[in-house]
Design an enzyme around this catalytic site. Sequence first.
Site, mmCIF file in Angstrom:
data_model
loop_
_atom_site.group_PDB
_atom_site.id
_atom_site.type_symbol
_atom_site.label_atom_id
_atom_site.label_comp_id
_atom_site.label_asym_id
_atom_site.label_seq_id
_atom_site.Cartn_x
_atom_site.Cartn_y
_atom_site.Cartn_z
ATOM 1 N N LYS A 42 0.924 -1.150 0.211
ATOM 2 C CA LYS A 42 0.118 -0.009 0.025
ATOM 3 C C LYS A 42 0.964 1.184 0.081
ATOM 4 O O LYS A 42 2.115 1.240 0.693
ATOM 5 C CB LYS A 42 -0.909 0.052 1.487
ATOM 6 N N GLY A 44 1.149 5.792 0.170
ATOM 7 C CA GLY A 44 0.463 6.858 0.853
ATOM 8 C C GLY A 44 -0.295 6.652 2.124
ATOM 9 O O GLY A 44 -1.145 7.372 2.581
ATOM 10 N N GLY A 53 -3.345 4.111 -1.741
ATOM 11 C CA GLY A 53 -3.600 3.386 -3.031
ATOM 12 C C GLY A 53 -2.705 2.058 -2.845
ATOM 13 O O GLY A 53 -1.865 1.920 -2.022
ATOM 14 N N THR A 55 -0.482 -1.215 -4.671
ATOM 15 C CA THR A 55 0.643 -1.567 -5.503
ATOM 16 C C THR A 55 0.519 -2.781 -5.761
ATOM 17 O O THR A 55 0.406 -3.616 -4.937
ATOM 18 C CB THR A 55 1.962 -0.918 -4.927
ATOM 19 N N LYS A 72 0.432 1.304 -9.786
ATOM 20 C CA LYS A 72 0.063 2.124 -8.656
ATOM 21 C C LYS A 72 -1.204 2.805 -8.712
ATOM 22 O O LYS A 72 -1.637 3.527 -9.422
ATOM 23 C CB LYS A 72 1.195 2.965 -8.197
ATOM 24 N N ASP A 168 7.465 11.431 -1.022
ATOM 25 C CA ASP A 168 7.194 10.268 -0.060
ATOM 26 C C ASP A 168 8.744 9.835 -0.018
ATOM 27 O O ASP A 168 8.788 8.481 -0.019
ATOM 28 C CB ASP A 168 6.191 9.345 -0.673
#
Length: 608
Positions: A42, A44, A53, A55, A72, A168
């Site tokens: 996952k 975020g 979201g 992956t 993604k 990120d």
Amino acid sequence: MSYCLNPNCPKPLNPDNGRFCLNCGSKLLLGSRYRPLQAIAKTGGDGYANLAGRTFLAVDEGEISKRRCVIKQVYLDRRTNAANFRNTALKLQQVGQHPQIPALLAYFEPEPGSNSPALLVQEFIEGQTLREKLAAEGAFNETQIRQLLNEILPVLQFVHESGVIHRDLNPDNLIQPPGGYQLMLVDFSAAKATSKTNLAQKGTLIGSVSFAAPEQLLAQAVGASDIYSLAVICVYLLTQIEPFDLFSSQAGISVWQDYLLTPVSQQLSRIINKMLVDSVPNRYQSAAEVFRDLNSGQTLTKSAVKSVTKSLVPTWKCWQTLRGHYSSVHALSFSPDGKLLASGGADRIVKVWDLQTAREKASFSGHRSIIEALVFTPDGQKIISSSWDYTIKFWQLVNQEELQTIQAHSGWIKALAISKDGQILASASSDRSVKVWDLRKNAVWLNFSELENEIFSLAINPEKSLLVGGSSAGEIIIWDLRNSQKKVKIAGHDRSVTAINFSPSGKLLISASADKTIKIWHLASGNLIRNLAAHSEVINSLSINREGNLLISGSDDTLIKVWHPGSGDLLDTLAEHSAPVKAVAISLDSSAIASASQDKTIKLWQFH
């Protein structure tokens, strides 16, 4: 296995070669090409579950090698709308040229009005994340941290110069490939394209909280925010302690140096501390500044980029050229299952091509002059063609024979259109008439005759209620098939309307003209929505895909252009023909484009 991308699917696992999910019916192939295999992470998260979201590990079935890739999901909020996402994706195409960043292979916008995520498809990078490396080998020393910074700072400078903030940076997004290659910076699903206007705007709270800069926690990330995150990664690798545990709430500072197992030099400590300054103006403003201090004033040289630019989907390349016609090819039609392609032209022959082998499957002779239009019936069993010889012919594929010849026009027949269910056929002729055939009765149903001008193009809407024709005078004429009346006339082109299409919803009209423009109209109001002008000569043909997000045009300028009709963006220009392009077509599953030219060839284009 195939993995369903539908977030609400209760049983996402499916057989290897399936095309639709057995449980929820969703498509399993993204863009008719990328097959998700398994969910791997996952993104975020860390407190931002609303933007999280998934992956997926996937395989690119459009490549012979079936290389692995990563899909993604990116959920868009009210600030990050589709246009902003598209802008960021275009930036990521540029960023993906760097050798230490995975290439962006494709992007897919969410359906308008839906809550579905946007999707990014990137190269899959083999290797060990820095978090995994830390767990396996223990805390990093100063030499390793310096190497990390010297490998990543040039990449970060390139990213920021390209107008992108990563947002990120964390140990899971830095991968060490096997074989001693340089670190790779991955996962740009949280990235943001920057500009002078949106840098000052409050953005979206996103990224991994424990590695995020203070201003990022206020949803105001800037380029220096990535520098802060990179410093937190260095501290984490030196101490093996989670970042939150290294912050003194009483002193309001990071106390990372108190937890070092092996001391580091004052120079490196000073650099890391300046990268960690809360106040953005007092922090390093660029990766180049950090690099200079780390390397005793050495200037950061511009990073090398990949020698071959990898474009976004839709990026099309010609994978096959079909030769067999003796003269100009004027008409094309894909079979409903996408396995066959029919073609016709000035040599008066209808040819049928097997697209799996790229070889001729059948050939029909019988027309006495140029074939201008042809269509497959929806069941894929017949081909209907029209010619300058005033006739319409029906051809049977199974027996490879002519079924019927109709001569109801007194002039050459320029255009054909067939309804989605195959019950209605319309034909337009130089005799200034349009005839509508009820194919169930094999008879003319409606006859619009004594028209002011010739009709050069035809389309029937999905509901079979409207017939639209493009005239030699540049007008669009709409007939109501329910009451046999001319409904409205739209004037907008300066010259003849050579091609016309309905959008899949039937709410928009798309017209192309000898005036070198494509126009998109709102059907109910007749208002012009977009004017697309990128061709330099007459546009001869249009084709739109079933989803309505790809529009193909072919022109006398020898070019095929690929458009996003919703935004009006020109996505690609295909230039392999040596003479005017007379016809284009796109398969129902959007996996293939065909183009036909006066150079006597047909070219097949696929995603690459």
